[in-house]
Design an enzyme around this catalytic site. Structure first.
Site, short mmCIF file in Angstrom:
data_model
loop_
_atom_site.label_atom_id
_atom_site.label_comp_id
_atom_site.label_asym_id
_atom_site.label_seq_id
_atom_site.Cartn_x
_atom_site.Cartn_y
_atom_site.Cartn_z
N SER A 162 -8.70 -1.29 -87.90
CA SER A 162 -9.37 -2.57 -88.06
C SER A 162 -9.77 -3.15 -86.71
O SER A 162 -9.33 -2.68 -85.66
CB SER A 162 -8.44 -3.55 -88.77
OG SER A 162 -7.39 -3.91 -87.88
N LYS A 163 -10.57 -4.20 -86.79
CA LYS A 163 -11.00 -4.89 -85.58
C LYS A 163 -9.78 -5.40 -84.82
O LYS A 163 -9.76 -5.41 -83.60
CB LYS A 163 -11.93 -6.04 -85.99
CG LYS A 163 -12.32 -6.93 -84.84
CD LYS A 163 -13.46 -7.83 -85.21
CE LYS A 163 -13.45 -9.16 -84.48
NZ LYS A 163 -12.99 -9.15 -83.11
#
Ligand code: GLU
Length: 507
Positions: free
Chosen positions: A264-265
């Site tokens: 994920s970011k």
């Protein structure tokens, strides 16, 4: 004859493209080009609530940066267009109607509030509410209401959606190129909305209608879409398109560096690596780092992403995009997720930097030098790049490794001075100046020959001379071969720096 390979990358423009999405695009592209087929970009913008205006441009620019050449797209056009689903709005309704008529779909009037209430009632009894065959007859839809009631409600302007009627207890057997046979019993599935009250189809309907009309031969997409496959297959069947249904390949996830969970970011933010191809600025001004702006070469980016999930079956790790096209096959894509390793990502850039032409790197480095107010000759910078490039992974790291070529040391590394600048260092350096003054052709080989001869004869010892010499020229204990350095900075500068060292270096 086998049908022509036509694949599509079908992102929804809801924000920046995650690198997992870029990998999907790349695999589609490799597959298409390997099979002399077409690669299509289709923008799936039917969800107006999540639409982000700049996202499409971002997607196109990202693909372009990777070196992907589109055959058909919203910008290029093509005979299957338009390629933006919002511009195809008129196409979908007829298929929803067809599904209604054939009894594969029905109209549902349940409001969001009513459904939410049902969900919480179910939850209170520790059950999950699913709009399916068990319950649909007790809800507000064209299966439970009479046609007069339905028509009256429609005439009265009551909003409605169209739901797919999932048949009960059908053993669906599906083939996935990567996963093999996938079996699902339709009783486990719900009646998905295929057409919304805003007059737009949902992803599911638009996606299969477009894949059919655009004659897509293979659907290669992320694993998160595997749960939608049974519905898609049912829709193909219901519309009578089963014969020409595309083949499916669901790609494994990109995993966090720990190997646990989807990349994920937040992982990127925490560990300082980008999860997007290009910088992205959100509406509230927050900037997310991109690979391009972080100094990655597109070749390295493509190379590193390609190997996250696909395995050539050999030890080879460095691939150009043409080699990837030649060697790619879906059969060699693994089933399990691939762990993203930020260090390995840097390694790929390091490798690509070593393979690049020194002049190309020099030109990139020149703009960094310019920002620092340094004007330098391109050939000279190329020589410097050649000497230090094996120490860096990014062009922006070159300065740290080579600043002493451009500016004389202003101060001297205290630790190194303490360890290497001896009592007699100043006098040895004075002798070194005399030796260097004698050299006419100030090349690396010539100076080395003279200096080494002198060291041997004088029995001073290599270390005693070379460490002090390095300190004067570089200001620290780092850098490439000393004689290569002084060839580039030249005789005058070399002698000047030694003189300055003699005066300023204090133990
Ligand atoms: N619009 C979907 C997405 O955003 C496409 C999924 C598919 O390829 O079918 O990923």
């Amino acid at each position: 004859m086998d049908k022509k390979v036509r694949v599509r990358f079908a992102p929804s423009p809801t924000g920046p493209l995650h690198i997992g999405g870029v990998r999907t695009a790349l695999y589609n592209y490799f597959f298409a080009k390997k099979n002399k087929g077409d690669f299509i970009l289709r923008i799936e913008d039917t969800d107006q609530t999540r639409f982000v205006a700049e996202a499409e441009k971002y997607i196109t620019e990202s693909l372009e940066w990777c070196g992907i050449k589109l055959d058909e797209s919203p910008d290029i056009g093509g005979k299957y267009g338009p390629y933006r689903q919002s511009e195809r709005k008129a196409i979908y309704k007829q298929y929803a109607d067809e599904l209604l008529q054939s009894g594969n779909a029905y109209i549902a009037f349940d409001t969001a509030d009513e459904l939410n209430k049902l969900r919480s009632d179910f939850e209170a009894e520790k059950k999950t509410f699913t709009y399916n065959g068990d319950i649909r007859l007790s809800l507000k839809n064209s299966l439970s209401l009479s046609s007069d009631e339905v028509n009256a409600m429609i005439d009265a302007g009551k909003p409605y959606v169209i739901r797919h009627k999932m048949p009960e207890n059908v053993e669906l057997v599906m083939e996935d190129i990567i996963r093999g046979t996938v079996k699902v019993n339709t009783s486990a599935l719900d009646d998905k909305i295929i057409f919304k009250s805003d007059g737009m189809p949902t992803y599911h309907l638009a996606n299969i209608v477009d894949d059919h009309l655009m004659e897509i031969s293979h659907v290669i997409r992320g694993e998160e879409w595997l749960p939608s496959l049974p519905l898609h297959v049912m829709l193909y069947k219901a519309l009578g398109w089963e014969e020409s249904m595309p083949e499916f390949a669901h790609l494994p996830l990109l995993l966090k560096p720990t190997g646990k969970g989807k990349l994920s970011k937040r992982d990127g933010d925490k560990l300082g690596f980008p999860v997007f191809p290009l910088d992205w600025k959100s509406k509230d001004g927050e900037v997310s780092m991109g690979y391009r702006e972080s100094g990655y070469f597109p070749e390295a980016f493509v190379n590193l992403l390609s190997l996250l999930g696909w395995n050539p079956g050999t030890e080879k790790e460095i691939f150009t995009i043409d080699e990837l096209i030649a060697e790619f096959s879906l059969e060699k894509v693994g089933k399990s997720g691939s762990r993203f390793d930020p260090d390995k990502a840097k390694w790929f850039n390091h490798q690509w930097l070593q393979m690049k032409d020194n002049l190309e790197i020099a030109n990139l480095f020149l703009s960094i030098l310019k920002e620092k107010g340094i004007e330098a000759n391109t050939d000279k910078v190329a020589k410097i790049v050649n000497l230090v490039k094996d120490r860096v992974s990014f062009v922006k790291e070159l300065w740290e490794q080579s600043s002493f070529f451009f500016v004389a040391p202003g101060e001297y590394d205290a630790k190194f001075v303490k360890k290497r600048w001896k009592e007699n260092s100043a006098s040895i350096m004075a002798e070194l100046i005399d030796v260097l003054e004698e050299v006419d052709t100030f090349t690396s080989a010539e100076t080395e020959l003279h200096v080494k001869n002198w060291i041997e004869k004088s029995e001073l010892g290599m270390g005693a001379v070379m460490n002090a010499f390095r300190l004067c020229i570089v200001g620290a204990g780092k850098g490439p071969h000393m004689f290569d350095i002084i060839e580039i900075i030249g005789k005058e500068e070399t002698i000047g720096r030694i003189k300055k060292g003699i005066e300023s270096i204090k133990r």
